[in-house]
Motif scaffolding. Sequence first.
Motif, PDB file in Angstrom:
ATOM      1  N   HIS A   5      -3.189   6.406   2.731  1.00  0.00           N
ATOM      2  CA  HIS A   5      -2.657   5.049   2.831  1.00  0.00           C
ATOM      3  C   HIS A   5      -1.287   5.023   3.491  1.00  0.00           C
ATOM      4  O   HIS A   5      -0.781   3.941   3.811  1.00  0.00           O
ATOM      5  CB  HIS A   5      -2.583   4.410   1.446  1.00  0.00           C
ATOM      6  CG  HIS A   5      -3.924   4.134   0.860  1.00  0.00           C
ATOM      7  ND1 HIS A   5      -4.608   2.970   1.098  1.00  0.00           N
ATOM      8  CD2 HIS A   5      -4.738   4.888   0.078  1.00  0.00           C
ATOM      9  CE1 HIS A   5      -5.777   3.007   0.476  1.00  0.00           C
ATOM     10  NE2 HIS A   5      -5.871   4.169  -0.156  1.00  0.00           N
ATOM     11  N   LEU A  14       0.829  -1.211   0.000  1.00  0.00           N
ATOM     12  CA  LEU A  14       0.000   0.000   0.000  1.00  0.00           C
ATOM     13  C   LEU A  14       0.861   1.257   0.000  1.00  0.00           C
ATOM     14  O   LEU A  14       0.516   2.251  -0.641  1.00  0.00           O
ATOM     15  CB  LEU A  14      -0.929   0.002   1.222  1.00  0.00           C
ATOM     16  CG  LEU A  14      -2.142  -0.921   1.144  1.00  0.00           C
ATOM     17  CD1 LEU A  14      -2.845  -1.004   2.488  1.00  0.00           C
ATOM     18  CD2 LEU A  14      -3.115  -0.434   0.074  1.00  0.00           C
ATOM     19  N   GLU A  39      -5.825  -0.725  -4.343  1.00  0.00           N
ATOM     20  CA  GLU A  39      -5.830  -0.319  -2.933  1.00  0.00           C
ATOM     21  C   GLU A  39      -7.162  -0.654  -2.274  1.00  0.00           C
ATOM     22  O   GLU A  39      -7.206  -1.085  -1.117  1.00  0.00           O
ATOM     23  CB  GLU A  39      -5.544   1.167  -2.813  1.00  0.00           C
ATOM     24  CG  GLU A  39      -4.102   1.547  -3.097  1.00  0.00           C
ATOM     25  CD  GLU A  39      -3.848   3.032  -2.972  1.00  0.00           C
ATOM     26  OE1 GLU A  39      -2.678   3.434  -2.886  1.00  0.00           O
ATOM     27  OE2 GLU A  39      -4.831   3.812  -2.963  1.00  0.00           O
ATOM     28  N   ALA A  56      -9.408   5.091  -1.397  1.00  0.00           N
ATOM     29  CA  ALA A  56      -9.212   4.406  -2.674  1.00  0.00           C
ATOM     30  C   ALA A  56     -10.422   4.568  -3.579  1.00  0.00           C
ATOM     31  O   ALA A  56     -10.286   4.810  -4.789  1.00  0.00           O
ATOM     32  CB  ALA A  56      -8.926   2.928  -2.424  1.00  0.00           C
TER      33      ALA A  56
END
Length: 202
Positions: A58, A14, A162, A91
């Motif tokens: 993230h 990620l 993601e 995401a």
Amino acid sequence: MCSETGSRYTDILLLALAIMAIIANLLLYFPNGQVLEPAKITDLVWSFHGFLGAGLLHGAHFVILCPPLCLSVPLQMLFPVLLAMQGTMGAMYCVVVSSLGLLSGPFCDTGSGNYTYPFRNNTLEGNYLFNQPTWATCREPEHIVLWNVVLLSILLGIGAVEAVLCLSQLASGLCDIFCGTCIRKGQRWVLLEPRNFQVIFP
């Protein structure tokens, strides 16, 4: 989460995707490598979907967690779930904005000297994405259509990957909470009652 090693690999992946998203979003501000006035940049680029949605939100997944006993067991189980929920929303935001950017096309000069969105009102059937000869409609910046299509497609793909990774982490975290057990480096957290936890050392 129950699989600490798998979770760590996911976090690293990620982080790599977040860095790629930030770079791709940054390049959208410089069409074909040119420095333009802010007013001549496609409006959806200012949504920061790569910086925030697929990027910074993230980065938290790569935070090195505290040792097992520094937090209560419920917080240790809840923390990854909250991060996964945050990551999923970021995401999906990146996916939505990237899709809208691809459908509406770039902000460009068609030769009249005025910047406009020549493809914004196209239907899906006659969309410029499936009719490459129409890309020549945009005269300036040079190759702006290709530039936007490639970068927005990259951001769309990153956001989708993601989202899948974060949803898997969310499912794993919820499993930990509701099943009540989590194995972590030789220790087993056992849920005895809804609010009572015990540490069992093998």
